[in-house]
Design an enzyme around this catalytic site. Structure first.
Site, PDB file in Angstrom:
ATOM      1  CG  HIS A  78      -5.049   4.026  -3.399  1.00 28.04           C
ATOM      2  ND1 HIS A  78      -4.414   2.803  -3.442  1.00 28.04           N
ATOM      3  CD2 HIS A  78      -4.526   4.659  -2.309  1.00 28.04           C
ATOM      4  CE1 HIS A  78      -3.566   2.691  -2.449  1.00 28.04           C
ATOM      5  NE2 HIS A  78      -3.606   3.804  -1.743  1.00 28.04           N
ATOM      6  CG  HIS A  80      -2.979   7.373  -0.573  1.00 22.62           C
ATOM      7  ND1 HIS A  80      -3.470   6.563   0.424  1.00 22.62           N
ATOM      8  CD2 HIS A  80      -3.706   8.524  -0.506  1.00 22.62           C
ATOM      9  CE1 HIS A  80      -4.464   7.181   1.053  1.00 22.62           C
ATOM     10  NE2 HIS A  80      -4.622   8.371   0.514  1.00 22.62           N
ATOM     11  CG  ASP A  82       2.029   4.673  -0.265  1.00 25.12           C
ATOM     12  OD1 ASP A  82       1.084   5.457  -0.428  1.00 25.12           O
ATOM     13  OD2 ASP A  82       1.880   3.540   0.235  1.00 25.12           O
ATOM     14  CG  HIS A  83      -0.088   2.668  -3.567  1.00 24.04           C
ATOM     15  ND1 HIS A  83      -0.253   1.300  -3.614  1.00 24.04           N
ATOM     16  CD2 HIS A  83      -0.186   3.010  -2.256  1.00 24.04           C
ATOM     17  CE1 HIS A  83      -0.450   0.836  -2.388  1.00 24.04           C
ATOM     18  NE2 HIS A  83      -0.416   1.859  -1.547  1.00 24.04           N
TER      19      HIS A  83
END
Length: 247
Positions: A78, A80, A82-83
């Protein structure tokens, strides 16, 4: 009374699959637990791996990923940050393509099946590997429960995704944060029932006069650290939207 969940939703997985390597980013926090899990997948004897969720753009983290190369492809669960923050840099350094696909692909010598599991975000995807384990991003966490933050988070979609994941049966879960879990169906069932119980608490809070999301948070999430209340308020917005559509 349904309390704040901090424990794993299923039994922990004793041993990772032989084709999975975990590289955890040094970005721990209230929302990221121990840090973002970057997964490198490669069948034994296969020369190149596939990277799932490259994580934050931290030089030491990028170096650790590249050490486990060479890299065939990059996937994300996904959008976001932080990914995904490290995706452009990792693609630039390695030349690996960032793939977005439906159905099955053979990557890293493994069969990778993408399944839509929206709810945490609209774009959330899970990856079933060789029908042996599933990478779920933030749809299921290794500890506690995940945030379904309005407006990108959708509780009806999330509950539907739990049914999809329950259908995978007792398959190991490789999450985006926290430790790996042994049983996808057990974890997803726990999440589904926890969400349903929270909905009833929110319904009761509204019936008792709560109007704004933060009013509900003070009642329903009173046992949650106040540093998490802004995230809880976004989850409440998603719950209220669900209750408007499902009176």
């Amino acid at each position: 009374m349904v309390g704040h969940v901090t424990a794993p939703a299923a039994v922990l997985l004793d041993t990772l699959p032989t084709w999975a390597t975990l590289v955890r980013a040094a970005n721990p926090g209230p929302m990221t637990l121990d840090g973002t899990n970057t997964w490198l997948l490669r069948a034994p004897g296969t020369p190149r791996s596939v990277v799932v969720d490259p994580g934050p753009q931290l030089e030491e983290h990028l170096a650790a990923i590249i050490e486990n190369g060479p890299i065939e492809a990059i996937l994300v669960t996904h959008g976001h940050e932080d990914h995904t923050q490290a995706v452009p840099r990792l693609a630039e350094i390695t030349g690996a393509p960032v793939l977005d696909f439906d159905g099955e692909e053979t990557l890293g010598g493994l069969t990778v099946r993408a399944i839509d599991t929206p709810g945490h975000t609209r774009d959330s995807v899970s990856y079933v590997i060789n029908d042996e384990a599933v990478l779920v991003g933030d749809t299921i966490l290794g500890r506690g429960t995940t945030v379904v933050a309005f407006p990108d988070g959708d509780l009806a979609a999330y509950l539907s995704s739990m049914e999809t994941l329950i259908g995978l049966g007792p398959m190991p879960v490789l999450p985006g944060h926290g430790p790996a879990l042994a049983d996808c169906a057990a974890a997803a069932t726990y999440y589904r029932e926890h969400r349903r119980a929270r909905l009833e608490q929110v319904r009761a809070a509204v019936a008792g006069g709560a109007v704004e999301a933060m009013d509900v948070v003070r009642i329903v999430y009173a046992d949650v650290d106040e540093v998490l209340w802004p995230a809880a308020a976004l989850t409440v917005e998603a719950q209220l939207a669900y209750l408007r559509d499902h009176p």
